[in-house]
Design a protein around this motif. Structure first.
Motif, PDB file in Angstrom:
ATOM      1  N   ARG A  51      -7.517  -4.062  -8.224  1.00  0.00           N
ATOM      2  CA  ARG A  51      -8.407  -4.431  -7.115  1.00  0.00           C
ATOM      3  C   ARG A  51      -7.541  -5.010  -5.999  1.00  0.00           C
ATOM      4  NH1 ARG A  51     -13.685  -7.584  -7.828  1.00  0.00           N
ATOM      5  NH2 ARG A  51     -13.595  -6.937  -5.661  1.00  0.00           N
ATOM      6  N   ASP A  52      -7.911  -4.706  -4.776  1.00  0.00           N
ATOM      7  CA  ASP A  52      -7.069  -5.163  -3.661  1.00  0.00           C
ATOM      8  C   ASP A  52      -6.880  -6.682  -3.645  1.00  0.00           C
ATOM      9  OD1 ASP A  52      -9.637  -5.761  -2.803  1.00  0.00           O
ATOM     10  OD2 ASP A  52      -9.309  -5.030  -0.751  1.00  0.00           O
ATOM     11  N   ASP A  53      -7.926  -7.400  -4.063  1.00  0.00           N
ATOM     12  CA  ASP A  53      -7.855  -8.874  -4.041  1.00  0.00           C
ATOM     13  C   ASP A  53      -6.795  -9.432  -4.992  1.00  0.00           C
ATOM     14  OD1 ASP A  53     -11.005  -9.344  -2.969  1.00  0.00           O
ATOM     15  OD2 ASP A  53     -10.570  -7.566  -4.158  1.00  0.00           O
TER      16      ASP A  53
HETATM   17 ZN    ZN Z   1     -11.636  -6.341  -2.926  1.00  0.00          ZN
END
Ligand code: ZN
Ligand code: PRT
Length: 296
Positions: A51-53
């Motif tokens: 996930r980008d986070d």
């Molecule tokens: Zn995200």
């Protein structure tokens, strides 16, 4: 031999272009659809799909050495990490010219709003509390932040906040929710970040090679190879029209003393207007070709 790990978004707005960039940089992976880890087939560089986070944290902890993520996410997570460790930082190595968006303050269309000071005492809903807090401080405004993980745009109609700070690209979502964007908190695009952890010399060398290639792919994407015929007398004028071209190659044309062939790499966008201007200046047989790779 140490292997490098690059983190990219598994599925989302940045996934496809991140992978494309790495493949164009010469990396090939043993892809497996459900796995989060793709082994590098031709270079000691593996891929982590997440996930980008999670990407900023993976870099800060040294699990990955490089990561491709939006500046919005990176900056938010860096500020968050600094609350635990004030020296936490990630180095942005290159902006990638995709994933463009703006983190904006947006207020209901019917709310009177002239300046950030109008937010005093109000509640702002956002998924970016750190960036929002910093911006409010810069503006000298005292507002409450309501952190939401999604559906931020419906907070004003639900009554959980008076205004929002959210990502905007086309503005369609804001319009659909009767909100208007007013102030820019951050302008963002995808970028390559590196881990602050120290690497050994071979890994550092590999990282430098990769970056040069990424830069080459990026510059090639913006560049065009232009070929044309020009009257010798108007060479200077024609060269000046070519956008971002440095010292074009001039070749003689067999049996045509008054005409030359001009070849140039244009490092800026070549529009139809440029071609029309070239034609008016006497150019003919104008060809514009894509550039696949560049190495300065
Ligand atoms: Zn995200
Ligand atoms: O699952 P994962 O956590 O990895 O993905 P995600 O859902 O958090 O992220 P994703 O894939 O939606 O976005 C990844 C990154 O793309 C963001 O962090 C930004 O850097 C960038 N990006 C570019 C955007 C947008 N444009 C964008 N428009 N991210 C989100 N949006 C949202 C925006 O918040 C709005 O709600 O898309 C909606 C539509 O925008 P409009 O203005 O076009 O209507």
């Amino acid at each position: 031999m140490t292997r490098l790990k690059i983190a990219i978004q598994k599925s989302g707005r940045l996934s496809e272009q991140s992978l494309q960039l790495l493949e164009r940089s010469g990396l090939a992976f043993a892809k497996s659809k459900d796995k989060l880890f793709w082994y590098g087939r031709n270079l000691p560089v593996d891929l982590l799909l997440v996930r980008d986070d999670d990407i900023p944290r993976l870099l800060l902890e040294g699990v990955c050495q490089l990561g491709i993520v939006g500046e919005n996410v990176a900056q938010e997570k860096i500020l968050e990490a600094r609350e635990r460790k004030p020296a936490a930082d990630l180095e942005a190595l290159a902006r990638l010219d995709f994933g463009h968006c703006r983190l904006m303050l947006a207020v209901p269309e019917d709310m009177p709003y002239n300046a950030p000071a109008d937010l005093d005492g109000k509640r702002l809903a956002t998924s970016y509390p750190q960036l929002t807090r910093r911006w409010l401080q810069e503006q000298g405004v005292d507002a409450d932040i309501v952190t939401l993980n999604g559906a931020v745009e419906i907070a004003p109609s639900l009554g959980t906040a008076e205004a929002i700070v959210d990502l905007v690209s086309t503005g369609t979502t804001l319009r659909a929710n009767h909100l208007k964007a007013t102030d820019e908190v951050l302008s963002s695009q995808a970028a390559v970040y590196r881990s602050p952890r120290v690497l050994d010399a071979p890994a550092e060398q590999l990282l430098a090679t990769l970056l040069t290639r990424i830069e080459g792919v990026r510059r090639a994407a913006e560049s065009k190879y232009v070929m044309l015929h020009a009257p010798r007398a108007r060479l200077a004028e024609i060269s000046a029209i070519l956008p971002g071209a440095e010292s074009p190659t001039v070749l003689t044309l067999e049996g045509q003393g008054d005409k030359v062939a001009v070849h140039a790499v244009c490092t800026e966008q070549v529009f139809w207007e440029h071609l029309e201007e070239l034609k008016r200046a006497g150019a003919s047989a104008v060809l514009v070709l894509p550039v696949e790779k560049m190495l300065a």
